[in-house]
Design an enzyme around this catalytic site. Structure first.
Site, PDB file in Angstrom:
ATOM      1  N   SER A 243       0.822  -1.212   0.000  1.00  0.00           N
ATOM      2  CA  SER A 243       0.000   0.000   0.000  1.00  0.00           C
ATOM      3  C   SER A 243       0.859   1.266   0.000  1.00  0.00           C
ATOM      4  CB  SER A 243      -0.948  -0.062   1.198  1.00  0.00           C
ATOM      5  OG  SER A 243      -2.070   0.711   0.939  1.00  0.00           O
ATOM      6  N   HIS A 374      -7.891  -5.601   0.579  1.00  0.00           N
ATOM      7  CA  HIS A 374      -6.614  -4.888   0.703  1.00  0.00           C
ATOM      8  C   HIS A 374      -5.786  -5.442   1.867  1.00  0.00           C
ATOM      9  CE1 HIS A 374      -4.098  -1.411  -0.024  1.00  0.00           C
ATOM     10  NE2 HIS A 374      -4.165  -1.046   1.247  1.00  0.00           N
TER      11      HIS A 374
HETATM   12  C1  GTR Z   1      -5.289   4.419   2.029  1.00  0.00           C
HETATM   13  C2  GTR Z   1      -4.760   5.231   0.891  1.00  0.00           C
HETATM   14  C3  GTR Z   1      -4.162   4.303  -0.090  1.00  0.00           C
HETATM   15  C4  GTR Z   1      -3.187   3.361   0.581  1.00  0.00           C
HETATM   16  C5  GTR Z   1      -3.661   2.906   1.942  1.00  0.00           C
HETATM   17  C6  GTR Z   1      -2.641   2.262   2.844  1.00  0.00           C
HETATM   18  O1  GTR Z   1      -6.089   5.049   2.896  1.00  0.00           O
HETATM   19  O2  GTR Z   1      -5.807   5.948   0.353  1.00  0.00           O
HETATM   20  O3  GTR Z   1      -3.551   5.009  -1.139  1.00  0.00           O
HETATM   21  O4  GTR Z   1      -1.930   3.917   0.650  1.00  0.00           O
HETATM   22  O5  GTR Z   1      -4.170   3.921   2.678  1.00  0.00           O
HETATM   23  O6  GTR Z   1      -1.483   2.626   2.850  1.00  0.00           O
HETATM   24  O7  GTR Z   1      -3.041   1.368   3.584  1.00  0.00           O
END
Ligand code: GTR
Length: 397
Positions: A243, A374
């Site tokens: 991420s 995610h």
């Molecule tokens: C989210 C962000 C993403 C990603 C994520 C993370 O909120 O919008 O781009 O980076 O965080 O790092 O878990």
């Protein structure tokens, strides 16, 4: 500011033309490695510095002090070392605590997965001997983190994101450090962390470096510091991250040719996903919520992705001829899995220059999309290890 909702409808993706990979800003076609390396590659790096991640020009004088050396860990399967990397002699210099877990079988040097963590080294494994992160930490009640400090309760809470037993059983070491040691992940106007070492003029500029740059810079300094760790194979270091840390891993690997393999996992917007698709998270979402991640100039392209002088396939192409592995998750629409895949499909012309294949079974670009949300999971690492087995271990040292 009320932000528009993200688009998740493929039919509403705008038509777009990607900025050309193999043509210089002056319009000259690039058809050979020499002009790619001497002209186009530096030009693209400069555009990413100026408009996206910022410029971090900082001479450092590292000092490394070993704290723990090769102590038994993971029920004898591994050995754990910890060392501190001080970036400069100045009192305000960040000091980065690096955790290394390497196989106990064999003498090395071991290839390594090098990646940052978001909540402290103590979260990557339940080993009670790993020092708790120092300084400010984000709150995260799921991980047992309250009061903006590291807690005993957070030990091992992100172990699934750092499957150490799997990594060492395949003959690799894991090298990790807490991002907050480099630049704490909150918006303080580019004052703390590595920013404290920069002159005010560099911190106020439109290309001032954001946290992603600071973390990427830190990854390179960790690669420097591995020289003091002879059991690690510095020719075979894979730089990885999930991420926001996947964005940092990509930016680090794009700039630092010592990253022998880059693995951005679900790095999404301003990571591996094409910005011009305007699918899921967009520039206006990310720069509003995380203004400290990028240089201020990026905000000028909010809702104007088509005017951004670069797109993310060009960042991926900066890895060439080194191998690259991009990973997505099917339910992680915010990170635009399809946009990540399309960026991988647009990067291979840079590999072609070297006579290498890109996104093909025997190529230098790997990609998977796994079911689920995610996260970075042992299943993802299983794929990374297969790819590394083919392209990192076979690398000529
Ligand atoms: C989210 C962000 C993403 C990603 C994520 C993370 O909120 O919008 O781009 O980076 O965080 O790092 O878990």
């Amino acid at each position: 500011m009320a932000l528009p909702p993200p688009n998740y409808d493929e039919a509403l993706v705008p038509g777009y033309t990607l900025p050309e990979l193999l043509r210089t800003e002056a319009g000259t076609a690039v058809s050979a490695v020499a002009s790619w390396e001497a002209q186009r590659r530096p030009e693209l790096l400069e555009l990413f510095r100026r408009y996206v991640y910022g410029r971090l020009d900082l001479a450092v004088s590292l000092s490394v002090s070993h704290v723990v050396d090769r102590a038994p860990a993971c029920a004898g399967l591994a050995r754990r070392s910890e060392f501190d990397v001080r970036l400069s002699r100045e009192a305000r210099s960040p000091v980065v605590r690096v955790l290394v877990v390497e196989p106990s079988a064999g003498a090395g040097p071991f290839p390594a997965f090098v990646g940052l963590n978001l909540f402290g080294n103590q979260t990557v494994h339940p080993d009670p001997a790993i020092r708790l992160a120092q300084g400010w930490l984000p709150e995260n009640t799921d991980l047992g983190l309250t009061g903006n400090v590291a807690t005993e309760a957070s030990r091992g809470m992100h172990a699934s994101r750092f499957p150490i037993e799997l990594i060492v059983s395949r003959g690799y070491a894991l090298v990790t450090a807490y991002v907050g040691d480099l630049d704490p992940d909150f918006d303080d106007g580019f004052e703390n962390g590595i920013h404290a070492l920069l002159p005010a003029v560099a911190r106020r500029a439109s290309d001032a470096p954001g946290s992603i740059s600071a973390w990427a810079f830190g990854l390179s300094r960790i690669l420097d510091a591995l020289a003091s760790h002879p059991t690690l194979d510095r020719e075979r270091c894979a730089v990885f991250g999930h991420s926001r840390l996947g964005k940092a891993a990509l930016w680090a690997a794009a700039q630092d040719p010592r990253s022998a393999l880059a693995i951005p996992n679900e790095s999404g917007c301003v990571g591996a996903a094409l910005s011009r698709r305007c699918y899921g998270e967009r520039l206006l979402h990310i720069t509003e919520r995380f203004p400290h991640w990028f240089c201020p100039a990026l905000r000028d392209f909010n809702d104007r992705e088509h005017e951004l002088p670069v797109d993310q396939h060009q960042l991926l192409a900066l890895l060439a001829p080194r191998p690259l592995y991009v990973a997505s998750a099917a339910a992680d629409l915010w990170a635009d899995p399809r946009g990540e895949r399309l960026a991988c499909e647009a990067a291979p012309p840079a590999y072609d220059l070297y006579g290498l294949r890109g996104l093909e079974p025997d190529g230098r670009i790997g990609y998977h999309v796994r079911p689920g949300r995610h996260d970075i999971t042992p299943r993802d690492f299983w794929h990374f290890l297969e790819f590394a087995g083919r392209l990192l271990l076979s690398r000529e040292g």
